[in-house]
Design an enzyme around this catalytic site. Structure first.
Site, mmCIF file in Angstrom:
data_model
loop_
_atom_site.group_PDB
_atom_site.id
_atom_site.type_symbol
_atom_site.label_atom_id
_atom_site.label_comp_id
_atom_site.label_asym_id
_atom_site.label_seq_id
_atom_site.Cartn_x
_atom_site.Cartn_y
_atom_site.Cartn_z
ATOM 1 N N ARG A 43 14.931 10.082 -14.844
ATOM 2 C CA ARG A 43 13.303 9.435 -15.060
ATOM 3 C C ARG A 43 13.755 8.183 -16.207
ATOM 4 O O ARG A 43 12.967 8.283 -16.687
ATOM 5 C CB ARG A 43 13.227 10.876 -16.867
ATOM 6 C CG ARG A 43 11.085 10.410 -17.134
ATOM 7 C CD ARG A 43 10.632 11.549 -17.614
ATOM 8 N NE ARG A 43 11.966 12.339 -18.202
ATOM 9 C CZ ARG A 43 12.429 12.227 -19.958
ATOM 10 N NH1 ARG A 43 11.203 10.825 -20.232
ATOM 11 N NH2 ARG A 43 13.198 12.541 -20.452
ATOM 12 N N TYR A 97 -9.121 1.227 -3.638
ATOM 13 C CA TYR A 97 -9.050 2.157 -3.302
ATOM 14 C C TYR A 97 -9.448 3.060 -3.850
ATOM 15 O O TYR A 97 -9.981 2.998 -5.164
ATOM 16 C CB TYR A 97 -7.314 2.768 -3.174
ATOM 17 C CG TYR A 97 -7.092 3.953 -3.053
ATOM 18 C CD1 TYR A 97 -7.083 4.781 -1.838
ATOM 19 C CD2 TYR A 97 -6.100 4.688 -4.276
ATOM 20 C CE1 TYR A 97 -6.576 6.357 -2.644
ATOM 21 C CE2 TYR A 97 -5.434 6.108 -3.736
ATOM 22 C CZ TYR A 97 -6.023 6.533 -2.966
ATOM 23 O OH TYR A 97 -5.421 7.912 -2.814
ATOM 24 N N ASP A 168 -3.038 -4.427 -6.269
ATOM 25 C CA ASP A 168 -2.631 -3.945 -5.243
ATOM 26 C C ASP A 168 -1.927 -4.133 -4.160
ATOM 27 O O ASP A 168 -3.076 -5.061 -3.051
ATOM 28 C CB ASP A 168 -3.294 -2.296 -5.495
ATOM 29 C CG ASP A 168 -3.028 -1.425 -4.533
ATOM 30 O OD1 ASP A 168 -2.097 -1.620 -3.508
ATOM 31 O OD2 ASP A 168 -3.650 -0.326 -4.732
ATOM 32 N N LYS A 193 2.352 3.882 2.347
ATOM 33 C CA LYS A 193 1.907 3.323 3.994
ATOM 34 C C LYS A 193 2.934 2.729 4.012
ATOM 35 O O LYS A 193 3.785 2.979 4.765
ATOM 36 C CB LYS A 193 0.781 2.349 3.253
ATOM 37 C CG LYS A 193 -0.041 3.116 1.764
ATOM 38 C CD LYS A 193 -0.613 4.781 2.071
ATOM 39 C CE LYS A 193 -1.176 5.038 0.803
ATOM 40 N NZ LYS A 193 -1.645 6.049 1.221
#
Ligand SMILES: Cc1ncc(COP(=O)(O)O)c(C=O)c1O
Length: 379
Positions: A43, A97, A168, A193
């Protein structure tokens, strides 16, 4: 090194025990800390498999530092919530998006964060900036209409107003576009993607200057959206072929966009590599290739685009994008279903709009499938 070489070699941590060529999958979630230069923990975004990816993506995006997340939305939401507090304001491009749009409209009010959605036009972006604007957020090419936003102008507006510019870069990938070279502050990706590229993993990434990446890291370690070692390895393996895949995606999408543009059954085609696209000149300035995504509208006869989709034999109607196989979706009922009918209408996302994620098959086979489906649908 050039991009195709970086894809193969950057970041690799060869196996020191066997001298194997690949980075081993380091499954440990517990690491010894005495005499270690830093505490390693999944983490904390600093395991060997996470660092391998960060090094490779930093090389590809010309970035100083970055983080790998468990999804694109983990990356985007962490960036936003790192830099935004109650009373702050964000300017966002409207055509982005649907999940990012929904994140803003569903979550920001209760944190007291203000926002303004604007078109992708530079003048509108500039006009929307307020004294308390902290972030200007763009997506280019955008999802689903492939709008092209001027990256350099956006970065300039942000700098002049002491705001951060965030982009993005999912549709373009670092092979086709490197926004940090145009002075953008932070690049986000849905690695689900093209970076993953085989429709078999979910991840995200953020790339930035060291100082900004450090701030994002401080929040990200609290929010906890890190990526496990096995998926890190899958992503590293995928990135080795990113450059060759994108070259083929670029080639195929252009061929198919030209075919659709010349077919009288298709009234509208959206692809930034077509000279008829309003963003063509800007795209030429800021992109090395025009990408594998395009959108088109079916004609008036298309009362129900699902009928057309069911006629397809090779192309699969499916969610997501950027994989080796060609897939298609109706944004109105998938990626953009959560935004209101009025917002969709204003954006130009009609019920007849279809978004095509062009794969790496032979372009003639993709065209033959579209042609037979159109013929069966609209004889
Ligand atoms: C352009 C873009 N950005 C971000 C996302 C979100 O990524 P993820 O699904 O990996 O959270 C998507 C997902 O479709 C996308 O298309």
């Amino acid at each position: 090194m050039r991009k195709d070489t970086q894809c193969v070699h950057s970041g690799t941590r060869k196996d020191p025990n066997t001298r194997g060529l690949n980075t081993p999958i380091y499954t440990s979630s517990s690491f010894e800390y005495l005499d270690a230069p830093e505490n390693v923990y999944p983490r904390y975004f600093n395991t060997p498999n996470q660092k391998t990816l960060i090094d490779k993506l930093c090389a590809l995006e010309n970035a100083e530092d970055g983080l790998i997340f468990s999804s694109g939305m983990a990356a985007i939401s962490t960036v936003m919530l790192t830099f935004l507090s109650s009373g702050d304001h964000v300017v966002l491009q409207k055509d982005i998006y649907g999940g990012t749009h929904h994140f803003v409209t569903a979550e920001f009010d209760r944190f007291g964060i203000q926002y303004t959605f604007v078109s992708n036009r530079t003048e509108e972006i500039e006009k929307a900036v307020q004294k308390n604007t902290k972030i200007i957020y763009i997506e280019t090419p955008s999802n689903p209409l492939l709008l092209i936003t001027d990256i350099e102008a956006t970065a300039r507006i942000a700098k002049a107003n002491n705001a951060l510019s965030v982009i993005d870069n999912t549709f373009a990938t670092p092979i086709n576009q490197n926004p940090l070279d145009f002075d953008i502050d932070i690049v986000a990706h849905s690695g689900t993607k093209y970076l993953g590229g085989h429709s078999d993993l979910c991840c995200g990434a953020v790339l930035a200057r060291k100082e900004l990446a450090g701030k994002i890291w401080s929040a990200a370690a609290n929010f906890g959206g890190s990526l496990n070692a096995i998926t890190c390895y899958l992503l590293e393996r995928s990135l080795k072929t990113l450059s060759v895949r994108i070259e083929k995606h670029n080639q195929n999408a252009r061929i198919i966009a030209e075919y659709l543009q010349n077919d009288s059954r298709i009234p509208k085609v959206y692809y930034p590599g077509l000279e008829s696209h309003p963003g063509y000149e800007t795209a030429k300035k800021q992109m090395q290739g025009f990408g594998g995504m395009l959108a088109f509208e079916l004609g008036d006869a298309a009362q129900n685009p699902d009928r057309f989709l069911k006629n397809l034999k090779l192309i699969t109607p499916a969610l997501s994008l950027g994989g080796v196989e060609t897939i298609i979706c109706s944004p109105a009922t998938t990626s953009h279903e959560k935004i209101t009918d009025a917002e969709r209408a204003e954006l130009g996302i009609t019920d007849n709009l279809l978004r095509l994620s062009v794969g790496v098959e032979n372009a003639a086979d993709i065209i033959a499938d579209i042609d037979q489906a159109l013929t069966a649908f609209n004889p």
